[in-house]
Design a protein around this motif. Sequence first.
Motif, PDB file in Angstrom:
ATOM      1  N   VAL A   1       4.742  -4.064   0.296  1.00  0.00           N
ATOM      2  CA  VAL A   1       5.565  -2.972  -0.223  1.00  0.00           C
ATOM      3  C   VAL A   1       6.309  -3.440  -1.455  1.00  0.00           C
ATOM      4  CG1 VAL A   1       7.424  -1.362   0.315  1.00  0.00           C
ATOM      5  CG2 VAL A   1       5.814  -2.037   2.101  1.00  0.00           C
ATOM      6  N   MET A   2       6.198  -2.655  -2.515  1.00  0.00           N
ATOM      7  CA  MET A   2       6.907  -2.948  -3.759  1.00  0.00           C
ATOM      8  C   MET A   2       8.062  -1.970  -3.869  1.00  0.00           C
ATOM      9  SD  MET A   2       3.502  -3.503  -5.978  1.00  0.00           S
ATOM     10  CE  MET A   2       2.460  -2.620  -4.827  1.00  0.00           C
ATOM     11  N   PRO A   3       9.284  -2.468  -3.848  1.00  0.00           N
ATOM     12  CA  PRO A   3      10.436  -1.572  -3.893  1.00  0.00           C
ATOM     13  C   PRO A   3      10.411  -0.713  -5.150  1.00  0.00           C
ATOM     14  CG  PRO A   3      11.113  -3.865  -4.107  1.00  0.00           C
ATOM     15  CD  PRO A   3       9.642  -3.854  -3.912  1.00  0.00           C
ATOM     16  N   GLU A   4      11.289   0.226  -5.190  1.00  0.00           N
ATOM     17  CA  GLU A   4      11.307   1.190  -6.279  1.00  0.00           C
ATOM     18  C   GLU A   4      11.335   0.522  -7.658  1.00  0.00           C
ATOM     19  OE1 GLU A   4      13.698   4.707  -6.014  1.00  0.00           O
ATOM     20  OE2 GLU A   4      13.888   4.404  -3.860  1.00  0.00           O
ATOM     21  N   VAL A   5      10.409   0.945  -8.499  1.00  0.00           N
ATOM     22  CA  VAL A   5      10.313   0.497  -9.870  1.00  0.00           C
ATOM     23  C   VAL A   5      10.254   1.755 -10.731  1.00  0.00           C
ATOM     24  CG1 VAL A   5       8.907  -0.760 -11.545  1.00  0.00           C
ATOM     25  CG2 VAL A   5       9.048  -1.567  -9.186  1.00  0.00           C
ATOM     26  N   PHE A   6      11.255   1.966 -11.565  1.00  0.00           N
ATOM     27  CA  PHE A   6      11.329   3.154 -12.411  1.00  0.00           C
ATOM     28  C   PHE A   6      11.177   4.432 -11.597  1.00  0.00           C
ATOM     29  CE2 PHE A   6       9.618  -0.221 -15.212  1.00  0.00           C
ATOM     30  CZ  PHE A   6      10.728  -0.354 -16.030  1.00  0.00           C
ATOM     31  N   GLY A   7      11.769   4.471 -10.414  1.00  0.00           N
ATOM     32  CA  GLY A   7      11.759   5.676  -9.595  1.00  0.00           C
ATOM     33  C   GLY A   7      10.562   5.830  -8.685  1.00  0.00           C
ATOM     34  N   SER A   8       9.636   4.883  -8.687  1.00  0.00           N
ATOM     35  CA  SER A   8       8.466   4.963  -7.813  1.00  0.00           C
ATOM     36  C   SER A   8       8.433   3.767  -6.871  1.00  0.00           C
ATOM     37  CB  SER A   8       7.179   4.983  -8.638  1.00  0.00           C
ATOM     38  OG  SER A   8       7.097   6.164  -9.378  1.00  0.00           O
ATOM     39  N   MET A   9       7.772   3.950  -5.743  1.00  0.00           N
ATOM     40  CA  MET A   9       7.637   2.906  -4.729  1.00  0.00           C
ATOM     41  C   MET A   9       6.140   2.665  -4.531  1.00  0.00           C
ATOM     42  SD  MET A   9       8.934   3.272  -0.838  1.00  0.00           S
ATOM     43  CE  MET A   9       9.055   1.890   0.232  1.00  0.00           C
ATOM     44  N   GLY A  10       5.729   1.409  -4.478  1.00  0.00           N
ATOM     45  CA  GLY A  10       4.309   1.093  -4.344  1.00  0.00           C
ATOM     46  C   GLY A  10       3.982   0.377  -3.058  1.00  0.00           C
ATOM     47  N   VAL A  11       2.739   0.585  -2.610  1.00  0.00           N
ATOM     48  CA  VAL A  11       2.226  -0.125  -1.446  1.00  0.00           C
ATOM     49  C   VAL A  11       0.828  -0.631  -1.798  1.00  0.00           C
ATOM     50  CG1 VAL A  11       1.510   0.024   0.962  1.00  0.00           C
ATOM     51  CG2 VAL A  11       3.503   1.281   0.205  1.00  0.00           C
ATOM     52  N   ALA A  12       0.670  -1.947  -1.787  1.00  0.00           N
ATOM     53  CA  ALA A  12      -0.642  -2.553  -1.999  1.00  0.00           C
ATOM     54  C   ALA A  12      -1.294  -2.713  -0.634  1.00  0.00           C
ATOM     55  CB  ALA A  12      -0.506  -3.904  -2.685  1.00  0.00           C
ATOM     56  N   ILE A  13      -2.493  -2.172  -0.487  1.00  0.00           N
ATOM     57  CA  ILE A  13      -3.213  -2.188   0.793  1.00  0.00           C
ATOM     58  C   ILE A  13      -4.477  -3.019   0.597  1.00  0.00           C
ATOM     59  CG2 ILE A  13      -4.286  -0.781   2.588  1.00  0.00           C
ATOM     60  CD1 ILE A  13      -2.677   1.616   1.333  1.00  0.00           C
ATOM     61  N   THR A  14      -4.671  -4.015   1.455  1.00  0.00           N
ATOM     62  CA  THR A  14      -5.836  -4.890   1.363  1.00  0.00           C
ATOM     63  C   THR A  14      -6.618  -4.847   2.666  1.00  0.00           C
ATOM     64  OG1 THR A  14      -4.594  -6.357  -0.104  1.00  0.00           O
ATOM     65  CG2 THR A  14      -6.618  -7.236   0.870  1.00  0.00           C
ATOM     66  N   ASN A  15      -7.930  -4.669   2.532  1.00  0.00           N
ATOM     67  CA  ASN A  15      -8.806  -4.678   3.699  1.00  0.00           C
ATOM     68  C   ASN A  15      -9.364  -6.089   3.869  1.00  0.00           C
ATOM     69  OD1 ASN A  15     -10.625  -4.304   5.721  1.00  0.00           O
ATOM     70  ND2 ASN A  15     -11.971  -2.920   4.610  1.00  0.00           N
ATOM     71  N   ASN A  16      -8.799  -6.822   4.812  1.00  0.00           N
ATOM     72  CA  ASN A  16      -9.278  -8.169   5.123  1.00  0.00           C
ATOM     73  C   ASN A  16     -10.242  -8.157   6.301  1.00  0.00           C
ATOM     74  OD1 ASN A  16      -7.641  -9.521   3.140  1.00  0.00           O
ATOM     75  ND2 ASN A  16      -5.896  -9.056   4.436  1.00  0.00           N
ATOM     76  N   CYS A  17     -10.675  -6.967   6.698  1.00  0.00           N
ATOM     77  CA  CYS A  17     -11.596  -6.814   7.829  1.00  0.00           C
ATOM     78  C   CYS A  17     -13.040  -7.037   7.366  1.00  0.00           C
ATOM     79  CB  CYS A  17     -11.480  -5.411   8.433  1.00  0.00           C
ATOM     80  SG  CYS A  17      -9.810  -4.945   8.908  1.00  0.00           S
ATOM     81  N   GLU A  18     -13.942  -7.126   8.321  1.00  0.00           N
ATOM     82  CA  GLU A  18     -15.359  -7.273   8.003  1.00  0.00           C
ATOM     83  C   GLU A  18     -16.065  -5.929   7.948  1.00  0.00           C
ATOM     84  OE1 GLU A  18     -17.105 -10.115  10.659  1.00  0.00           O
ATOM     85  OE2 GLU A  18     -15.751 -11.712  10.007  1.00  0.00           O
ATOM     86  N   SER A  19     -15.318  -4.837   8.127  1.00  0.00           N
ATOM     87  CA  SER A  19     -15.908  -3.500   8.097  1.00  0.00           C
ATOM     88  C   SER A  19     -15.096  -2.590   7.186  1.00  0.00           C
ATOM     89  CB  SER A  19     -15.944  -2.912   9.514  1.00  0.00           C
ATOM     90  OG  SER A  19     -14.629  -2.834  10.028  1.00  0.00           O
ATOM     91  N   VAL A  20     -15.687  -1.460   6.812  1.00  0.00           N
ATOM     92  CA  VAL A  20     -15.020  -0.476   5.969  1.00  0.00           C
ATOM     93  C   VAL A  20     -13.868   0.156   6.755  1.00  0.00           C
ATOM     94  CG1 VAL A  20     -15.323   1.724   4.759  1.00  0.00           C
ATOM     95  CG2 VAL A  20     -17.134   0.001   4.689  1.00  0.00           C
ATOM     96  N   GLN A  21     -12.726   0.362   6.097  1.00  0.00           N
ATOM     97  CA  GLN A  21     -11.556   0.964   6.737  1.00  0.00           C
ATOM     98  C   GLN A  21     -11.085   2.154   5.904  1.00  0.00           C
ATOM     99  OE1 GLN A  21     -10.343  -0.128   9.728  1.00  0.00           O
ATOM    100  NE2 GLN A  21     -12.008  -1.621   9.691  1.00  0.00           N
ATOM    101  N   ARG A  22     -10.720   3.244   6.585  1.00  0.00           N
ATOM    102  CA  ARG A  22     -10.137   4.423   5.929  1.00  0.00           C
ATOM    103  C   ARG A  22      -8.676   4.497   6.366  1.00  0.00           C
ATOM    104  NH1 ARG A  22     -12.648   8.609   3.789  1.00  0.00           N
ATOM    105  NH2 ARG A  22     -11.380  10.113   4.943  1.00  0.00           N
ATOM    106  N   VAL A  23      -7.766   4.332   5.416  1.00  0.00           N
ATOM    107  CA  VAL A  23      -6.337   4.279   5.738  1.00  0.00           C
ATOM    108  C   VAL A  23      -5.519   5.120   4.767  1.00  0.00           C
ATOM    109  CG1 VAL A  23      -6.452   2.005   6.837  1.00  0.00           C
ATOM    110  CG2 VAL A  23      -6.003   2.178   4.391  1.00  0.00           C
TER     111      VAL A  23
END
Length: 111
Positions: free
Chosen positions: A46-68
């Motif tokens: 989670v990236m705290p608010e930067v210029f009024g926006s908040m970010g979330v970096a999502i990484t798939n470390n699984c061995e299969s496709v993930q829908r999140v």
Amino acid sequence: MVLAKIKRKAAVATAVAVSGMTLAAISPAPASAAAASVPSCVTTIVMPEVFGSMGVAITNNCESVQRVKPTFQSVIDSSQIRCDTLQPGQEVTQWVRPAAPFNKFLGLVSC
């Protein structure tokens, strides 16, 4: 005197009921069963608010496709939150504009 006590108790009861309804209206919905199905190999930063926006970096470390899809306490426009299909090793970042200060990232749900 008795009438004043009754009025005061009624006012307190009304205030408690109204505040309870307000909290229920702004509180996030409980996580669904789908939330439990996101495996722990899908990680977030989670990236705290930067210029009024908040970010979330999502990484798939699984061995299969993930829908999140990330979930937040409150955002101005919920259409800006999308469902991502992540291949193994893929990372995406979603930015949202919080509707209130101190917005919280609640987690990921399957989509």
